[in-house]
Design a protein around this motif. Sequence first.
Motif, PDB file in Angstrom:
ATOM      1  N   SER A  93       1.193  -0.908   0.345  1.00  0.00           N
ATOM      2  CA  SER A  93      -0.083   0.363   0.169  1.00  0.00           C
ATOM      3  C   SER A  93       1.446   1.175   0.171  1.00  0.00           C
ATOM      4  CB  SER A  93      -1.206  -0.274   1.362  1.00  0.00           C
ATOM      5  OG  SER A  93       0.187   0.089   2.481  1.00  0.00           O
ATOM      6  N   ALA A  94       0.686   1.939  -0.465  1.00  0.00           N
ATOM      7  CA  ALA A  94       1.370   3.606   0.487  1.00  0.00           C
ATOM      8  C   ALA A  94       2.124   4.109   1.511  1.00  0.00           C
ATOM      9  CB  ALA A  94       0.481   4.587   0.146  1.00  0.00           C
ATOM     10  N   SER A  95       1.692   3.349   2.433  1.00  0.00           N
ATOM     11  CA  SER A  95       2.499   2.943   3.818  1.00  0.00           C
ATOM     12  C   SER A  95       3.200   2.382   3.688  1.00  0.00           C
ATOM     13  CB  SER A  95       1.875   3.271   4.792  1.00  0.00           C
ATOM     14  OG  SER A  95       0.707   2.073   4.881  1.00  0.00           O
ATOM     15  N   GLY A  96       3.335   1.288   2.920  1.00  0.00           N
ATOM     16  CA  GLY A  96       4.080   0.197   2.498  1.00  0.00           C
ATOM     17  C   GLY A  96       3.864  -0.849   3.586  1.00  0.00           C
ATOM     18  N   GLU A  97       3.037  -0.822   3.934  1.00  0.00           N
ATOM     19  CA  GLU A  97       2.586  -2.202   3.925  1.00  0.00           C
ATOM     20  C   GLU A  97       2.142  -3.138   3.354  1.00  0.00           C
ATOM     21  OE1 GLU A  97      -1.056  -3.886   6.755  1.00  0.00           O
ATOM     22  OE2 GLU A  97      -1.370  -2.120   6.561  1.00  0.00           O
ATOM     23  N   VAL A  98       2.302  -4.447   3.363  1.00  0.00           N
ATOM     24  CA  VAL A  98       2.468  -5.611   2.303  1.00  0.00           C
ATOM     25  C   VAL A  98       0.894  -6.008   3.045  1.00  0.00           C
ATOM     26  CG1 VAL A  98       2.628  -7.689   1.989  1.00  0.00           C
ATOM     27  CG2 VAL A  98       4.581  -6.549   2.461  1.00  0.00           C
ATOM     28  N   ALA A 121      -0.195  -7.822 -13.485  1.00  0.00           N
ATOM     29  CA  ALA A 121      -1.734  -7.638 -12.717  1.00  0.00           C
ATOM     30  C   ALA A 121      -2.719  -6.740 -12.033  1.00  0.00           C
ATOM     31  CB  ALA A 121      -0.875  -9.373 -11.636  1.00  0.00           C
ATOM     32  N   LEU A 122      -1.609  -6.194 -11.526  1.00  0.00           N
ATOM     33  CA  LEU A 122      -2.380  -4.794 -10.911  1.00  0.00           C
ATOM     34  C   LEU A 122      -3.058  -4.285 -11.810  1.00  0.00           C
ATOM     35  CD1 LEU A 122       0.006  -3.166  -7.743  1.00  0.00           C
ATOM     36  CD2 LEU A 122      -2.260  -5.343  -7.630  1.00  0.00           C
ATOM     37  N   ILE A 123      -2.433  -4.373 -13.023  1.00  0.00           N
ATOM     38  CA  ILE A 123      -2.829  -2.579 -14.098  1.00  0.00           C
ATOM     39  C   ILE A 123      -4.022  -3.369 -14.449  1.00  0.00           C
ATOM     40  CG2 ILE A 123      -2.456  -2.411 -16.018  1.00  0.00           C
ATOM     41  CD1 ILE A 123       0.214  -1.995 -15.718  1.00  0.00           C
ATOM     42  N   SER A 124      -4.049  -4.790 -14.702  1.00  0.00           N
ATOM     43  CA  SER A 124      -4.749  -5.348 -15.464  1.00  0.00           C
ATOM     44  C   SER A 124      -6.591  -5.686 -14.487  1.00  0.00           C
ATOM     45  CB  SER A 124      -4.599  -6.826 -15.981  1.00  0.00           C
ATOM     46  OG  SER A 124      -4.357  -7.736 -14.862  1.00  0.00           O
ATOM     47  N   THR A 125      -5.881  -5.737 -13.307  1.00  0.00           N
ATOM     48  CA  THR A 125      -6.759  -6.127 -12.057  1.00  0.00           C
ATOM     49  C   THR A 125      -6.644  -5.517 -11.380  1.00  0.00           C
ATOM     50  OG1 THR A 125      -6.917  -8.829 -13.133  1.00  0.00           O
ATOM     51  CG2 THR A 125      -8.414  -8.115 -10.918  1.00  0.00           C
ATOM     52  N   PRO A 126      -7.201  -4.689 -11.165  1.00  0.00           N
ATOM     53  CA  PRO A 126      -6.517  -3.559  -9.842  1.00  0.00           C
ATOM     54  C   PRO A 126      -7.522  -4.291  -8.319  1.00  0.00           C
ATOM     55  CG  PRO A 126      -7.539  -2.318 -11.212  1.00  0.00           C
ATOM     56  CD  PRO A 126      -7.544  -3.879 -12.214  1.00  0.00           C
ATOM     57  N   ILE A 127      -6.506  -4.159  -7.392  1.00  0.00           N
ATOM     58  CA  ILE A 127      -5.917  -3.971  -5.671  1.00  0.00           C
ATOM     59  C   ILE A 127      -6.934  -3.494  -4.636  1.00  0.00           C
ATOM     60  CG2 ILE A 127      -5.980  -5.827  -3.871  1.00  0.00           C
ATOM     61  CD1 ILE A 127      -4.487  -7.494  -5.544  1.00  0.00           C
ATOM     62  N   GLU A 128      -7.794  -3.308  -4.148  1.00  0.00           N
ATOM     63  CA  GLU A 128      -8.499  -1.318  -3.045  1.00  0.00           C
ATOM     64  C   GLU A 128      -7.234  -1.415  -2.343  1.00  0.00           C
ATOM     65  OE1 GLU A 128     -11.336   0.560  -0.179  1.00  0.00           O
ATOM     66  OE2 GLU A 128     -11.017  -1.989  -0.602  1.00  0.00           O
ATOM     67  N   GLY A 129      -6.545  -0.872  -2.845  1.00  0.00           N
ATOM     68  CA  GLY A 129      -5.260   0.641  -1.564  1.00  0.00           C
ATOM     69  C   GLY A 129      -3.809  -0.086  -2.109  1.00  0.00           C
ATOM     70  N   ALA A 130      -3.977  -1.016  -3.069  1.00  0.00           N
ATOM     71  CA  ALA A 130      -2.359  -1.360  -3.604  1.00  0.00           C
ATOM     72  C   ALA A 130      -1.805  -0.037  -4.555  1.00  0.00           C
ATOM     73  CB  ALA A 130      -2.758  -2.986  -5.259  1.00  0.00           C
ATOM     74  N   VAL A 131      -0.902   0.302  -4.165  1.00  0.00           N
ATOM     75  CA  VAL A 131       0.227   1.303  -5.332  1.00  0.00           C
ATOM     76  C   VAL A 131       1.233   0.778  -6.270  1.00  0.00           C
ATOM     77  CG1 VAL A 131      -0.174   2.974  -3.672  1.00  0.00           C
ATOM     78  CG2 VAL A 131       1.330   2.045  -2.942  1.00  0.00           C
ATOM     79  N   GLY A 132       1.455  -1.065  -5.801  1.00  0.00           N
ATOM     80  CA  GLY A 132       2.932  -0.888  -6.133  1.00  0.00           C
ATOM     81  C   GLY A 132       3.439  -2.350  -5.759  1.00  0.00           C
ATOM     82  N   CYS A 133       4.685  -2.872  -6.188  1.00  0.00           N
ATOM     83  CA  CYS A 133       5.057  -4.526  -6.040  1.00  0.00           C
ATOM     84  C   CYS A 133       6.271  -4.315  -5.609  1.00  0.00           C
ATOM     85  CB  CYS A 133       4.925  -5.533  -7.664  1.00  0.00           C
ATOM     86  SG  CYS A 133       3.350  -5.494  -7.699  1.00  0.00           S
ATOM     87  N   ARG A 134       7.316  -4.703  -5.073  1.00  0.00           N
ATOM     88  CA  ARG A 134       8.202  -4.665  -4.599  1.00  0.00           C
ATOM     89  C   ARG A 134       9.225  -6.691  -4.449  1.00  0.00           C
ATOM     90  NH1 ARG A 134       7.676  -2.169   1.701  1.00  0.00           N
ATOM     91  NH2 ARG A 134       7.349  -4.314   2.954  1.00  0.00           N
ATOM     92  N   PRO A 135       9.960  -6.477  -4.524  1.00  0.00           N
ATOM     93  CA  PRO A 135      10.289  -7.471  -4.372  1.00  0.00           C
ATOM     94  C   PRO A 135      10.511  -8.972  -2.749  1.00  0.00           C
ATOM     95  CG  PRO A 135      12.161  -6.564  -5.138  1.00  0.00           C
ATOM     96  CD  PRO A 135      10.932  -5.685  -4.953  1.00  0.00           C
ATOM     97  N   GLY A 136      10.056  -9.969  -3.265  1.00  0.00           N
ATOM     98  CA  GLY A 136      10.607 -10.770  -1.764  1.00  0.00           C
ATOM     99  C   GLY A 136      10.080 -12.301  -1.651  1.00  0.00           C
ATOM    100  N   LYS A 137      10.273 -12.619  -1.144  1.00  0.00           N
ATOM    101  CA  LYS A 137      11.136 -14.263  -0.630  1.00  0.00           C
ATOM    102  C   LYS A 137       9.356 -14.979   0.287  1.00  0.00           C
ATOM    103  CE  LYS A 137      15.958 -13.634  -0.868  1.00  0.00           C
ATOM    104  NZ  LYS A 137      17.020 -14.640  -0.181  1.00  0.00           N
ATOM    105  N   ASP A 138      10.040 -15.735   0.089  1.00  0.00           N
ATOM    106  CA  ASP A 138       8.814 -17.233   0.052  1.00  0.00           C
ATOM    107  C   ASP A 138       9.199 -18.483   0.146  1.00  0.00           C
ATOM    108  OD1 ASP A 138       5.872 -18.990   0.900  1.00  0.00           O
ATOM    109  OD2 ASP A 138       5.345 -19.239  -1.336  1.00  0.00           O
ATOM    110  N   TYR A 139       9.504 -18.353   1.806  1.00  0.00           N
ATOM    111  CA  TYR A 139       9.514 -19.241   2.605  1.00  0.00           C
ATOM    112  C   TYR A 139       8.918 -20.919   2.627  1.00  0.00           C
ATOM    113  CZ  TYR A 139      13.196 -15.615   3.352  1.00  0.00           C
ATOM    114  OH  TYR A 139      13.643 -14.845   3.935  1.00  0.00           O
ATOM    115  N   GLN A 140       9.732 -21.988   2.018  1.00  0.00           N
ATOM    116  CA  GLN A 140       9.347 -23.161   1.287  1.00  0.00           C
ATOM    117  C   GLN A 140       9.344 -23.606   2.492  1.00  0.00           C
ATOM    118  OE1 GLN A 140      11.860 -23.978  -1.857  1.00  0.00           O
ATOM    119  NE2 GLN A 140      10.217 -24.526  -2.844  1.00  0.00           N
TER     120      GLN A 140
END
Length: 339
Positions: A171-176, A190-209
């Motif tokens: 979000s704008a505050s940096g909250e995931v 994906a955000l351009i084609s399907t907007p999510i309320e409150g979302a302003v951008g994407c940043r790199p992350g990791k998903d731990y298995q």
Amino acid sequence: MLGEIMTEVFSVSGLFTLLMLLMLQAVLGFDNLLYISIESKRVGEEKAPMVRQWGIGLAVAFRIILLFIIVALFDALAEPLFGFHLTGFFEGEFTFQSLITLAGGAFIIYTAIKEITHLLTVDHIEHSEGGKAKSVMQAITLIVAMNLVFSFDSILSAMAIANVEVANIVSASGEVIDTFKGTVTDCKSALISTPIEGAVGCRPGKDYQVWLMAIAIIVSGIVMALMADAVAEFLKKNRMYEVLGLFILFLVGVLLVTEGAHLAHMKLFTFTIEAMSKSSFYLVIFVLVVTDIISTNYQKRLWRQREAELQAHGESESVVAAVDDEMDRKPPIFTGFRL
């Protein structure tokens, strides 16, 4: 949920990651197994196998719980709790992780030094099980506690292997807000084609298995349970290798202390304490083992030479037998000392 876990585990990348995790657990689990074997003998021969099995079983259960906690609170565990800034003398910013690593390493060093001192001062080593006797509960508690200390290192190493790149939707505050399984570029599209309320951008992350890591922990725990009695019996029958094991345990403590100091960014007299690298650690272990093997073989050769000299000078069979008995009873150990 179960279907997603099975798909993740039995995919080609999942199986490869699991294999890497099992190899990691095998390498990092050796020092743990060594500590378990040494600590369990405090309760006596009859109760030692039970202590090892219960200790390993409980340790595996707590290690899995710790895995989920570390993954969930990974960022929080890296936050400084307190610090010391005595410029020119001592500096450090201590986190929960660094404190646990430092305390565990210091305790392992203390245990190794205490055991080595005991071997050097006890009168009848062949009848000694070392140190002060402990109750079953005390021994199990120590095994579980030290296993958790070792777990920090193994879990963090596993997290570096078992993860996939994802994009965090913020979000704008940096909250995931959500997690997108894909690259940042794909996430933005994906955000351009399907907007999510409150979302302003994407940043790199990791998903731990996490489930792959949990499976590796369970498998390594089973292997440790199967090998614990054999390792303890080997050390009992080959007391000379117990000293080598204690020196390895001492080095494990040094490794943990330096790693904890590095995590805390500790400085002593303006000198920054760096973590002992894993490659250096394994090199030192290799040198210790090779030195011990050469020393053992050389000492046996000296005993055989002494036996041959006695026979050449016509010594009685009883004297030669006494030398043979002395050789068996006092086998050489690390760095040339003899028990």
